[in-house]
Design a protein around this motif. Structure first.
Motif, mmCIF file in Angstrom:
data_model
loop_
_atom_site.group_PDB
_atom_site.id
_atom_site.type_symbol
_atom_site.label_atom_id
_atom_site.label_comp_id
_atom_site.label_asym_id
_atom_site.label_seq_id
_atom_site.Cartn_x
_atom_site.Cartn_y
_atom_site.Cartn_z
ATOM 1 N N ALA A 104 7.361 -37.245 37.330
ATOM 2 C CA ALA A 104 6.193 -36.517 38.151
ATOM 3 C C ALA A 104 6.709 -35.165 38.806
ATOM 4 C CB ALA A 104 5.632 -37.313 39.131
ATOM 5 N N GLN A 105 8.319 -35.188 39.037
ATOM 6 C CA GLN A 105 8.730 -33.836 39.842
ATOM 7 C C GLN A 105 9.139 -33.037 38.818
ATOM 8 O OE1 GLN A 105 8.859 -33.567 43.315
ATOM 9 N NE2 GLN A 105 7.434 -35.391 43.174
ATOM 10 N N PHE A 106 9.387 -33.098 37.461
ATOM 11 C CA PHE A 106 9.946 -32.137 36.719
ATOM 12 C C PHE A 106 8.826 -30.960 36.331
ATOM 13 C CE2 PHE A 106 12.762 -35.730 34.605
ATOM 14 C CZ PHE A 106 13.673 -35.379 35.243
ATOM 15 N N GLU A 107 9.000 -29.954 36.716
ATOM 16 C CA GLU A 107 8.161 -28.745 36.372
ATOM 17 C C GLU A 107 9.190 -27.675 36.062
ATOM 18 O OE1 GLU A 107 7.280 -27.436 41.047
ATOM 19 O OE2 GLU A 107 5.923 -28.665 40.000
ATOM 20 N N PHE A 108 8.577 -26.379 35.518
ATOM 21 C CA PHE A 108 9.238 -25.275 35.225
ATOM 22 C C PHE A 108 9.619 -24.590 36.537
ATOM 23 C CE2 PHE A 108 7.639 -25.884 31.093
ATOM 24 C CZ PHE A 108 8.671 -25.554 30.131
ATOM 25 N N MET A 109 10.754 -23.934 36.648
ATOM 26 C CA MET A 109 10.926 -22.861 37.713
ATOM 27 C C MET A 109 9.838 -21.971 37.538
ATOM 28 S SD MET A 109 13.613 -24.228 39.361
ATOM 29 C CE MET A 109 14.515 -22.916 40.269
ATOM 30 N N ASP A 110 9.405 -21.416 38.626
ATOM 31 C CA ASP A 110 8.527 -20.292 38.623
ATOM 32 C C ASP A 110 8.837 -19.172 37.428
ATOM 33 O OD1 ASP A 110 6.859 -21.621 40.614
ATOM 34 O OD2 ASP A 110 7.584 -20.213 42.092
ATOM 35 N N GLY A 111 7.879 -19.048 36.782
ATOM 36 C CA GLY A 111 8.239 -17.931 35.494
ATOM 37 C C GLY A 111 8.893 -18.251 34.399
ATOM 38 N N MET A 112 9.540 -19.291 34.454
ATOM 39 C CA MET A 112 10.629 -19.490 33.552
ATOM 40 C C MET A 112 9.858 -19.941 31.860
ATOM 41 S SD MET A 112 13.719 -18.849 34.029
ATOM 42 C CE MET A 112 14.653 -19.714 32.565
ATOM 43 N N GLU A 113 8.723 -20.707 31.999
ATOM 44 C CA GLU A 113 8.255 -20.847 30.774
ATOM 45 C C GLU A 113 8.003 -19.742 29.918
ATOM 46 O OE1 GLU A 113 4.796 -24.000 29.157
ATOM 47 O OE2 GLU A 113 4.632 -23.461 31.088
ATOM 48 N N THR A 114 7.263 -18.859 31.015
ATOM 49 C CA THR A 114 6.848 -17.507 30.270
ATOM 50 C C THR A 114 8.079 -16.713 29.653
ATOM 51 O OG1 THR A 114 4.896 -17.312 31.584
ATOM 52 C CG2 THR A 114 5.607 -15.257 30.678
ATOM 53 N N LEU A 115 9.290 -16.646 30.505
ATOM 54 C CA LEU A 115 10.104 -15.812 29.899
ATOM 55 C C LEU A 115 10.945 -16.429 28.696
ATOM 56 C CD1 LEU A 115 12.589 -13.660 30.356
ATOM 57 C CD2 LEU A 115 13.550 -15.134 32.037
ATOM 58 N N LEU A 116 11.145 -17.793 28.748
ATOM 59 C CA LEU A 116 11.541 -18.328 27.604
ATOM 60 C C LEU A 116 10.778 -18.093 26.321
ATOM 61 C CD1 LEU A 116 12.541 -21.967 28.981
ATOM 62 C CD2 LEU A 116 14.122 -20.181 28.487
ATOM 63 N N SER A 117 9.560 -18.194 26.524
ATOM 64 C CA SER A 117 8.655 -17.850 25.397
ATOM 65 C C SER A 117 8.842 -16.592 24.991
ATOM 66 C CB SER A 117 7.078 -18.165 25.850
ATOM 67 O OG SER A 117 6.400 -17.909 24.850
ATOM 68 N N GLU A 118 8.854 -15.531 25.795
ATOM 69 C CA GLU A 118 9.318 -14.131 25.375
ATOM 70 C C GLU A 118 10.636 -14.059 24.574
ATOM 71 O OE1 GLU A 118 8.720 -11.637 28.792
ATOM 72 O OE2 GLU A 118 6.820 -12.275 29.246
ATOM 73 N N ILE A 119 11.520 -14.544 25.116
ATOM 74 C CA ILE A 119 12.903 -14.778 24.429
ATOM 75 C C ILE A 119 12.656 -15.101 23.127
ATOM 76 C CG2 ILE A 119 15.365 -15.222 24.517
ATOM 77 C CD1 ILE A 119 14.942 -15.378 27.674
ATOM 78 N N HIS A 158 24.597 -15.790 37.048
ATOM 79 C CA HIS A 158 24.591 -16.748 37.866
ATOM 80 C C HIS A 158 22.936 -16.900 38.217
ATOM 81 C CE1 HIS A 158 25.133 -18.235 42.430
ATOM 82 N NE2 HIS A 158 24.959 -19.164 41.530
ATOM 83 N N PHE A 159 22.084 -17.765 37.786
ATOM 84 C CA PHE A 159 20.740 -17.782 38.012
ATOM 85 C C PHE A 159 20.362 -17.997 39.433
ATOM 86 C CE2 PHE A 159 16.538 -20.074 38.415
ATOM 87 C CZ PHE A 159 15.716 -19.284 37.754
ATOM 88 N N GLN A 160 19.395 -17.274 40.202
ATOM 89 C CA GLN A 160 18.803 -17.355 41.394
ATOM 90 C C GLN A 160 17.308 -17.635 41.237
ATOM 91 O OE1 GLN A 160 20.871 -14.797 44.162
ATOM 92 N NE2 GLN A 160 22.466 -15.923 44.125
ATOM 93 N N SER A 161 16.592 -16.882 40.538
ATOM 94 C CA SER A 161 15.336 -16.781 40.452
ATOM 95 C C SER A 161 15.009 -16.223 39.304
ATOM 96 C CB SER A 161 14.605 -16.069 41.644
ATOM 97 O OG SER A 161 14.561 -14.555 41.472
ATOM 98 N N THR A 162 13.809 -16.418 38.402
ATOM 99 C CA THR A 162 13.327 -15.876 37.295
ATOM 100 C C THR A 162 13.150 -14.351 37.320
ATOM 101 O OG1 THR A 162 12.145 -18.139 36.906
ATOM 102 C CG2 THR A 162 11.400 -16.289 35.543
ATOM 103 N N ARG A 163 12.754 -14.115 38.438
ATOM 104 C CA ARG A 163 12.562 -12.567 38.552
ATOM 105 C C ARG A 163 13.762 -11.715 38.782
ATOM 106 N NH1 ARG A 163 9.693 -9.837 44.352
ATOM 107 N NH2 ARG A 163 9.989 -7.446 43.433
ATOM 108 N N ASP A 164 14.850 -12.256 39.342
ATOM 109 C CA ASP A 164 16.096 -11.752 39.228
ATOM 110 C C ASP A 164 16.890 -11.528 37.527
ATOM 111 O OD1 ASP A 164 16.418 -10.737 41.743
ATOM 112 O OD2 ASP A 164 17.081 -12.572 42.513
ATOM 113 N N LEU A 165 16.488 -12.800 37.183
ATOM 114 C CA LEU A 165 16.982 -13.107 35.440
ATOM 115 C C LEU A 165 16.249 -11.915 34.778
ATOM 116 C CD1 LEU A 165 18.740 -14.251 33.646
ATOM 117 C CD2 LEU A 165 16.711 -16.216 33.466
ATOM 118 N N ARG A 166 14.937 -11.976 34.865
ATOM 119 C CA ARG A 166 14.419 -11.230 34.183
ATOM 120 C C ARG A 166 14.609 -9.591 34.443
ATOM 121 N NH1 ARG A 166 9.329 -10.897 31.410
ATOM 122 N NH2 ARG A 166 8.842 -13.111 31.982
ATOM 123 N N HIS A 167 14.979 -9.116 35.644
ATOM 124 C CA HIS A 167 15.376 -7.832 35.926
ATOM 125 C C HIS A 167 16.776 -7.426 35.236
ATOM 126 C CE1 HIS A 167 16.513 -4.146 38.105
ATOM 127 N NE2 HIS A 167 17.820 -4.846 38.496
#
Length: 262
Positions: free
Chosen positions: A143-158, A244-253
């Motif tokens: 029930a708790q498993f969910e994507f980190m914010d924005g990661m599903e979209t980023l993975l799809s783009e990659i 070093h991952f901290q957020s999808t926004r920073d990773l995308r940057h």
């Protein structure tokens, strides 16, 4: 400075050293290993989502990088503890790691994970453990498993650009619950999971296994991981880069120079 060449019709500009603490970066010359032979593809490489053989390969950690980790988000409440610190005091110090390494069965883990008594064991006397309801616990995790914010979209783009990616996770057999719910194999295969390999990050042996299985030198590999220690260990082994991952926004940057918009 060597340039990082990925796949597709675009030609990314040379990367420059970034100063933000999020990003760990190093550049090393390409070093061919004796086990990399033309015409021979490992099983891991045959499963790779992407076809580029000359550009780098992305290795994604899963928990708290792609998927929110219930261990740090609500697990103490599930077991009835008022705080995360109280939960840590009641948790067996090695049971979860042993489970991640495939050294415990699901049933053995359930019988070992929590102490019967809570608090410091100052005299180091033997302590009893209490069994947990494994099926209820698995339902909680699912029930708790969910994507980190924005990661599903980023993975799809990659993935849509054909960039080779693999999942590289320290996790017990319950990774299958994650796959059942979120279908990460839409983007990358679960090629390297600690419970199946008997080794886990940051052990140098697992980085050696990854490079050998992919048939690529370590200098072709890029790790994205929320653990600084894992990132540091991968660079010491010889990985081209670690983020070093901290957020999808920073990773995308930080990935923007590699994956420009079409």
């Amino acid at each position: 400075m060597p340039r990082v060449e990925l796949v597709g019709a675009f030609s990314p500009p040379p990367l420059v050293a970034l100063t933000r603490p999020l990003f760990i970066q190093t550049f090393r010359p390409r070093v061919e290993r004796s086990w990399r032979t033309s015409g021979v593809k490992s099983s891991a490489m045959r499963q790779c989502h992407g076809t580029a053989q000359d550009g780098p390969v992305l290795l994604f950690d899963v928990m708290d990088t792609i998927v929110r980790d219930p261990f740090f988000h609500g697990m103490h409440e599930f077991f009835g503890f008022s705080s995360f610190d109280h939960f840590l005091e009641a948790k067996h110090p090695t049971a979860w790691v042993e489970f991640e390494l495939g050294q415990l069965t699901e049933q053995e883990f359930g019988q070992k994970f929590l102490w019967m008594d809570v608090g410091p064991n100052e005299d180091f006397s033997p302590r009893l453990t209490r069994s947990i309801d494994i099926e209820s616990f698995k339902s909680f995790l699912y029930a708790q498993f969910e994507f980190m914010d924005g990661m599903e979209t980023l993975l799809s783009e990659i993935h849509s650009r054909g960039i080779p990616m693999h999942l590289f996770s320290n996790y017990p057999p319950w990774w299958k619950l994650i796959e059942q719910k979120l279908s990460l194999t839409r983007f990358a295969p679960w090629t390297f999971v600690s419970c199946q390999l008997g080794i886990r990050k940051p052990d140098p042996a697992i980085f050696q296994h990854v490079a050998h299985s992919l048939g690529r030198p370590a200098s072709d590999l890029i790790l994205i991981d929320n653990s600084y220690h894992n990132c540091e260990a991968s660079l010491q082994f010889g990985f081209q880069q670690a983020i070093h991952f901290q957020s999808t926004r920073d990773l995308r940057h930080h990935m923007a120079p590699w994956f420009p918009s079409p």
